[in-house]
Design a protein around this motif. Structure first.
Motif, mmCIF file in Angstrom:
data_model
loop_
_atom_site.group_PDB
_atom_site.id
_atom_site.type_symbol
_atom_site.label_atom_id
_atom_site.label_comp_id
_atom_site.label_asym_id
_atom_site.label_seq_id
_atom_site.Cartn_x
_atom_site.Cartn_y
_atom_site.Cartn_z
ATOM 1 N N ASP A 132 6.440 10.283 -1.291
ATOM 2 C CA ASP A 132 5.172 10.862 -0.858
ATOM 3 C C ASP A 132 4.071 10.409 -1.808
ATOM 4 O O ASP A 132 4.273 10.378 -3.029
ATOM 5 C CB ASP A 132 5.241 12.394 -0.875
ATOM 6 N N GLN A 133 2.900 10.091 -1.279
ATOM 7 C CA GLN A 133 1.812 9.658 -2.130
ATOM 8 C C GLN A 133 0.503 10.238 -1.615
ATOM 9 O O GLN A 133 0.293 10.343 -0.405
ATOM 10 C CB GLN A 133 1.756 8.119 -2.195
ATOM 11 N N PRO A 134 -0.406 10.641 -2.517
ATOM 12 C CA PRO A 134 -1.672 11.254 -2.094
ATOM 13 C C PRO A 134 -2.651 10.263 -1.493
ATOM 14 O O PRO A 134 -3.550 10.641 -0.749
ATOM 15 C CB PRO A 134 -2.215 11.856 -3.391
ATOM 16 N N SER A 135 -2.488 8.989 -1.809
ATOM 17 C CA SER A 135 -3.382 7.957 -1.297
ATOM 18 C C SER A 135 -2.664 6.619 -1.320
ATOM 19 O O SER A 135 -1.581 6.485 -1.920
ATOM 20 C CB SER A 135 -4.662 7.884 -2.145
ATOM 21 N N LEU A 136 -3.244 5.633 -0.685
ATOM 22 C CA LEU A 136 -2.661 4.301 -0.679
ATOM 23 C C LEU A 136 -2.659 3.722 -2.093
ATOM 24 O O LEU A 136 -3.576 3.978 -2.886
ATOM 25 C CB LEU A 136 -3.449 3.373 0.250
ATOM 26 N N SER A 137 -1.655 2.930 -2.407
ATOM 27 C CA SER A 137 -1.557 2.318 -3.729
ATOM 28 C C SER A 137 -2.646 1.270 -3.911
ATOM 29 O O SER A 137 -3.012 0.554 -2.970
ATOM 30 C CB SER A 137 -0.200 1.655 -3.919
ATOM 31 N N THR A 165 1.175 -5.319 4.207
ATOM 32 C CA THR A 165 -0.165 -4.802 4.507
ATOM 33 C C THR A 165 -0.193 -3.497 5.302
ATOM 34 O O THR A 165 -1.258 -2.870 5.397
ATOM 35 C CB THR A 165 -0.960 -5.851 5.310
ATOM 36 N N GLU A 166 0.919 -3.062 5.879
ATOM 37 C CA GLU A 166 0.905 -1.866 6.724
ATOM 38 C C GLU A 166 0.484 -0.629 5.915
ATOM 39 O O GLU A 166 0.952 -0.411 4.802
ATOM 40 C CB GLU A 166 2.287 -1.644 7.344
ATOM 41 N N LYS A 167 -0.387 0.201 6.519
ATOM 42 C CA LYS A 167 -0.896 1.391 5.845
ATOM 43 C C LYS A 167 -0.460 2.689 6.514
ATOM 44 O O LYS A 167 -0.893 3.767 6.106
ATOM 45 C CB LYS A 167 -2.426 1.330 5.785
ATOM 46 N N TYR A 206 0.824 -1.203 0.000
ATOM 47 C CA TYR A 206 0.000 0.000 0.000
ATOM 48 C C TYR A 206 0.862 1.258 0.000
ATOM 49 O O TYR A 206 0.468 2.289 -0.553
ATOM 50 C CB TYR A 206 -0.896 0.026 1.242
ATOM 51 N N LEU A 207 2.029 1.174 0.650
ATOM 52 C CA LEU A 207 2.901 2.334 0.817
ATOM 53 C C LEU A 207 4.125 2.223 -0.065
ATOM 54 O O LEU A 207 4.713 1.146 -0.201
ATOM 55 C CB LEU A 207 3.331 2.456 2.279
#
Length: 226
Positions: free
Chosen positions: A104-109, A145-147, A99-100
């Motif tokens: 920097d990312q605007p939302s989870l993948s 799985t960590e968000k 997910y990460l």
């Protein structure tokens, strides 16, 4: 008749210890190979390093990390379980996702695993006469799985979930032959999910299922084992 060496032959790889030293001119401070590993591989969240780490984690569960990873092999891991089936060599393909990302990312993948058929390195040289295929017996899809970016630790096996799928199941899918989404895994294959502790048993279960449906080829006779 023995072929004359050309200088272009396969280069065998020996397992390093990390204590090997960079050979530099006299008077220049030296570094060890482990320093290079720390410099080049410390970012375990990056796609490249995470993918290799996933292979290592799965290899650790199966006890097959004693050798050296082969970069261009047609599959990622080979496991020889102590069972009654012959040949007792299971070929495993590993795909990873998270997910990460490291940036920097605007939302989870969005989680999608690539499972497309491929050519081997040798087949690529003669692509016109080669057929794309899945070369492994079993696919392991590994999700970090960590968000929360402040808590992510790829070395913590508790942060990973694995889906273990026989190759014939992927071959029979009608919707997509190139990728499989997390939504599909959770909807259709949740019984194939496991944490690290159940990984070895799931791989054996999937391999037995694969061989019941599609017995492996005998390399000597070119026929499938009965």
């Amino acid at each position: 008749m023995t072929k004359a060496p050309t200088g272009l032959e396969y280069i065998p790889v020996e397992r390093k210890t990390g204590q090997e030293r960079l050979r530099l001119p006299d008077g220049v401070p030296g570094s060890q190979l482990i320093d290079f590993w720390a410099w080049s591989r410390s970012d375990l969240v990056s796609n490249t390093s995470r993918a290799v780490l996933a292979e290592f984690i799965i290899g650790t569960a199966l006890g097959v990390t004693g050798g050296v990873r082969e970069e261009w092999a047609p599959w990622d891991l080979t496991w020889e379980p102590d069972w009654e089936l012959k040949p007792n060599e299971i070929k495993i393909e590993v795909k990873s996702a998270a997910y990460l990302q490291a940036w920097d990312q605007p939302s989870l993948s969005k989680i999608t695993f690539g499972v497309a058929k491929t050519l081997t390195r040798v087949e690529t040289r003669d692509a016109k006469n080669s057929v794309r295929a899945r070369h492994a017996d079993v696919y392991v899809l590994a999700l970090l799985t960590e968000k929360d970016s402040s808590k992510i630790d790829p070395l913590d096996t508790g942060q990973w979930t694995f889906w273990v799928i026989p190759t014939y199941v992927l071959d029979q899918r009608t919707r997509s032959q190139s990728s499989i989404s997390l939504a599909t895994l959770e909807r259709q294959f949740q019984e194939r999910a496991t944490d690290f502790s159940g990984l070895k048993a799931k791989v054996e279960q999937a391999a037995r299922e694969q061989w019941r449906v599609r017995p492996p080829m005998d390399e000597e006779t070119g026929k499938r084992h009965s």
